[in-house]
Motif scaffolding. Sequence first.
Motif, PDB file in Angstrom:
ATOM      1  N   LYS A 420       0.809  -1.215   0.000  1.00  0.00           N
ATOM      2  CA  LYS A 420       0.000   0.000   0.000  1.00  0.00           C
ATOM      3  C   LYS A 420       0.854   1.281   0.000  1.00  0.00           C
ATOM      4  O   LYS A 420       0.324   2.380   0.166  1.00  0.00           O
ATOM      5  N   GLY A 421       2.187   1.119  -0.164  1.00  0.00           N
ATOM      6  CA  GLY A 421       3.050   2.280  -0.307  1.00  0.00           C
ATOM      7  C   GLY A 421       3.931   2.582   0.881  1.00  0.00           C
ATOM      8  O   GLY A 421       4.726   3.536   0.836  1.00  0.00           O
ATOM      9  N   ALA A 422       3.827   1.808   1.972  1.00  0.00           N
ATOM     10  CA  ALA A 422       4.669   2.059   3.137  1.00  0.00           C
ATOM     11  C   ALA A 422       6.114   1.700   2.826  1.00  0.00           C
ATOM     12  O   ALA A 422       6.397   0.826   1.998  1.00  0.00           O
ATOM     13  N   ASN A 423       7.052   2.403   3.500  1.00  0.00           N
ATOM     14  CA  ASN A 423       8.486   2.185   3.301  1.00  0.00           C
ATOM     15  C   ASN A 423       8.885   0.883   3.975  1.00  0.00           C
ATOM     16  O   ASN A 423       8.783   0.742   5.200  1.00  0.00           O
ATOM     17  N   ALA A 424       9.352  -0.098   3.196  1.00  0.00           N
ATOM     18  CA  ALA A 424       9.719  -1.408   3.749  1.00  0.00           C
ATOM     19  C   ALA A 424      10.840  -1.295   4.768  1.00  0.00           C
ATOM     20  O   ALA A 424      10.917  -2.081   5.720  1.00  0.00           O
ATOM     21  N   SER A 425      11.745  -0.326   4.569  1.00  0.00           N
ATOM     22  CA  SER A 425      12.896  -0.207   5.483  1.00  0.00           C
ATOM     23  C   SER A 425      12.477   0.289   6.867  1.00  0.00           C
ATOM     24  O   SER A 425      13.249   0.203   7.821  1.00  0.00           O
ATOM     25  N   ARG A 426      11.250   0.836   6.979  1.00  0.00           N
ATOM     26  CA  ARG A 426      10.775   1.332   8.268  1.00  0.00           C
ATOM     27  C   ARG A 426       9.843   0.338   8.978  1.00  0.00           C
ATOM     28  O   ARG A 426       9.237   0.695   9.993  1.00  0.00           O
ATOM     29  N   ILE A 427       9.747  -0.823   8.449  1.00  0.00           N
ATOM     30  CA  ILE A 427       8.873  -1.840   9.066  1.00  0.00           C
ATOM     31  C   ILE A 427       9.721  -3.057   9.413  1.00  0.00           C
ATOM     32  O   ILE A 427      10.386  -3.633   8.552  1.00  0.00           O
ATOM     33  N   GLU A 428       9.657  -3.438  10.676  1.00  0.00           N
ATOM     34  CA  GLU A 428      10.387  -4.615  11.173  1.00  0.00           C
ATOM     35  C   GLU A 428       9.367  -5.686  11.572  1.00  0.00           C
ATOM     36  O   GLU A 428       8.444  -5.411  12.335  1.00  0.00           O
ATOM     37  N   ALA A 429       9.537  -6.872  11.018  1.00  0.00           N
ATOM     38  CA  ALA A 429       8.609  -7.977  11.315  1.00  0.00           C
ATOM     39  C   ALA A 429       9.363  -9.092  12.029  1.00  0.00           C
ATOM     40  O   ALA A 429      10.368  -9.592  11.520  1.00  0.00           O
ATOM     41  N   THR A 430       8.868  -9.476  13.199  1.00  0.00           N
ATOM     42  CA  THR A 430       9.525 -10.494  14.027  1.00  0.00           C
ATOM     43  C   THR A 430       8.479 -11.473  14.548  1.00  0.00           C
ATOM     44  O   THR A 430       7.349 -11.093  14.825  1.00  0.00           O
ATOM     45  N   GLY A 431       8.865 -12.754  14.664  1.00  0.00           N
ATOM     46  CA  GLY A 431       7.971 -13.771  15.239  1.00  0.00           C
ATOM     47  C   GLY A 431       8.534 -14.321  16.543  1.00  0.00           C
ATOM     48  O   GLY A 431       9.733 -14.618  16.633  1.00  0.00           O
ATOM     49  N   TYR A 432       7.667 -14.436  17.541  1.00  0.00           N
ATOM     50  CA  TYR A 432       8.084 -14.953  18.849  1.00  0.00           C
ATOM     51  C   TYR A 432       7.402 -16.274  19.202  1.00  0.00           C
ATOM     52  O   TYR A 432       7.630 -16.810  20.280  1.00  0.00           O
ATOM     53  N   GLY A 433       6.551 -16.792  18.333  1.00  0.00           N
ATOM     54  CA  GLY A 433       5.899 -18.080  18.598  1.00  0.00           C
ATOM     55  C   GLY A 433       5.080 -18.050  19.873  1.00  0.00           C
ATOM     56  O   GLY A 433       4.324 -17.128  20.140  1.00  0.00           O
ATOM     57  N   GLN A 434       5.247 -19.071  20.712  1.00  0.00           N
ATOM     58  CA  GLN A 434       4.489 -19.209  21.953  1.00  0.00           C
ATOM     59  C   GLN A 434       5.282 -18.776  23.179  1.00  0.00           C
ATOM     60  O   GLN A 434       4.878 -19.061  24.302  1.00  0.00           O
ATOM     61  N   THR A 435       6.401 -18.060  22.969  1.00  0.00           N
ATOM     62  CA  THR A 435       7.321 -17.779  24.085  1.00  0.00           C
ATOM     63  C   THR A 435       6.898 -16.595  24.943  1.00  0.00           C
ATOM     64  O   THR A 435       7.423 -16.423  26.041  1.00  0.00           O
ATOM     65  N   GLN A 436       5.977 -15.745  24.501  1.00  0.00           N
ATOM     66  CA  GLN A 436       5.615 -14.542  25.256  1.00  0.00           C
ATOM     67  C   GLN A 436       4.090 -14.437  25.412  1.00  0.00           C
ATOM     68  O   GLN A 436       3.453 -13.545  24.862  1.00  0.00           O
ATOM     69  N   PRO A 437       3.475 -15.393  26.139  1.00  0.00           N
ATOM     70  CA  PRO A 437       2.018 -15.324  26.338  1.00  0.00           C
ATOM     71  C   PRO A 437       1.638 -14.144  27.241  1.00  0.00           C
ATOM     72  O   PRO A 437       2.394 -13.768  28.141  1.00  0.00           O
ATOM     73  N   ILE A 438       0.467 -13.584  27.005  1.00  0.00           N
ATOM     74  CA  ILE A 438      -0.041 -12.504  27.861  1.00  0.00           C
ATOM     75  C   ILE A 438      -1.220 -13.004  28.686  1.00  0.00           C
ATOM     76  O   ILE A 438      -1.795 -12.238  29.463  1.00  0.00           O
ATOM     77  N   ALA A 439      -1.610 -14.256  28.485  1.00  0.00           N
ATOM     78  CA  ALA A 439      -2.706 -14.852  29.251  1.00  0.00           C
ATOM     79  C   ALA A 439      -2.445 -16.345  29.361  1.00  0.00           C
ATOM     80  O   ALA A 439      -1.536 -16.890  28.722  1.00  0.00           O
ATOM     81  N   THR A 440      -3.238 -17.008  30.172  1.00  0.00           N
ATOM     82  CA  THR A 440      -3.062 -18.452  30.348  1.00  0.00           C
ATOM     83  C   THR A 440      -3.479 -19.212  29.081  1.00  0.00           C
ATOM     84  O   THR A 440      -4.424 -18.817  28.393  1.00  0.00           O
ATOM     85  N   ASN A 441      -2.747 -20.273  28.766  1.00  0.00           N
ATOM     86  CA  ASN A 441      -3.090 -21.129  27.633  1.00  0.00           C
ATOM     87  C   ASN A 441      -4.019 -22.268  28.029  1.00  0.00           C
ATOM     88  O   ASN A 441      -4.302 -23.160  27.226  1.00  0.00           O
ATOM     89  N   LYS A 442      -4.505 -22.245  29.288  1.00  0.00           N
ATOM     90  CA  LYS A 442      -5.361 -23.336  29.762  1.00  0.00           C
ATOM     91  C   LYS A 442      -6.830 -23.113  29.415  1.00  0.00           C
ATOM     92  O   LYS A 442      -7.649 -23.996  29.601  1.00  0.00           O
ATOM     93  N   THR A 443      -7.175 -21.900  28.950  1.00  0.00           N
ATOM     94  CA  THR A 443      -8.563 -21.619  28.584  1.00  0.00           C
ATOM     95  C   THR A 443      -8.619 -21.138  27.140  1.00  0.00           C
ATOM     96  O   THR A 443      -7.629 -20.630  26.588  1.00  0.00           O
TER      97      THR A 443
END
Length: 458
Positions: A420-443
């Motif tokens: 859509k025209g955004a500068n690719a050099s100003r966007i950083e994309a990173t994946g953390y998988g399941q290592t940084q949950p913000i809630a319980t995975n039991k529900t």
Amino acid sequence: MKSNFKRATLLLTGLMVGGKLFAQTADTTAAGNDYVKPFSGGSNLRTWSIGVHGGMLTPYTIFGTNSRQDFKNPTEQFGYGAYIKGQILPSLGIQADFLRGKVRGNNSQPDVAGNTIYSQYTTNINWSAALSANITLANINWRHDKPFIQPYLTVGAGNMNYTPKITTPGGQETNFKTDGKGSINEIFIPLGLGLKFDIAPGVNLDLGYTVNFVQSDNFDGFNSGSTNDRFSYAHVGLEFALGSRKKPQMATHNPVSSMRKEYLWENQQTKTLLQQQIDAEKAKNDQLRNDLNTTNANLAKLTTDSDGDGVVDVNDKCPNTPAGTKVDGSGCPLAKPVVYVTEEDKKVVKDAIKNLEFDLGKATIRAHSYPSLDRVANLLIDKNFSLKLAGHTDNTGSADLNMRLSKDRAESVKSYLVSKGANASRIEATGYGQTQPIATNKTAAGRQANRRVEFTLY
């Protein structure tokens, strides 16, 4: 009495030793293997068995009292027998019984003057044959794979040949019947109960008690009163199942256990099939990724950006720009602007996060997420902001798969914004998988919260 007790003890010892030897020579591979495919018919079970037994015969029974019988003082005598049984249903068998032995009692009922007419009687059971129904009460067990104890009832009818002899108080013994043979044939009804103990595959210890109702009043040689004679037989014996030792005995087989095993096996097969399908999909995804990597490698030859400033070398007027330098469309450095992130800007990003959805288990953005992402792209273009995209997942699936999925989703958002025209050099994309949950995975709600892409505007 002592002689009878000794004979019964020797018989019990012989039966137990024989059962032990049989158990030792039995097919040990069948031990514990009581599984039969449910509803597969009786051909997979042993339905025929034979039994031998010995025990005590006495005119005393659990029905009525001794004082009301023809002879008031019963004694115990030794008896023995055998049977062959065909099992029709798990709880019902038809049994052919044979019995021999001796029954004795003392002190007959007195005459009107109070005198004892006979001092004792002795009846030899020459043979008896009966056909009985054997009803097993507890061969289905909901707690154990195979029941150890099988209570049973028997009821039937048969014919008996016996010779009663009576003895007067003076000691004179005579046959009740004086036709030469002295024997009598009579119909009788056996009614019994007992317990069978599973001591080895196809071998059962049999403890039983039977009351035999003779259909006449001459069994004891003395016609007295208005009731027919009866006697009881308490025995111990062994039952041996006939047929292949690899098959369980129907009377001791627990069909509930087989149904449970069938269910567990089918459940395991379903799990295995699902896992195979998952593995096949993973293999397809890996193949698609390899194809994509090959395509990207070929494209990279035409779109090489040596200094990594987001402008390909063929269009880069300022090559070798230091890493991290912001450049314009020609690859030349830009003056670093002062960036202010307003509350309105944060709201645009918050709406994009709220509306962002992907196809299940994929990195494909759903169409209804596009409008809010378009507003983020316009924000990046208009204000020259930088954006960090961080992908996260719940703990469903393997850690490696979740790491790849989180990275792919972050990259998918970046690709859309760049398109859509955004500068690719100003966007950083990173994946953390399941290592940084913000809630319980039991529900389910907690896992939903953990599946997210975080936007950090700066």
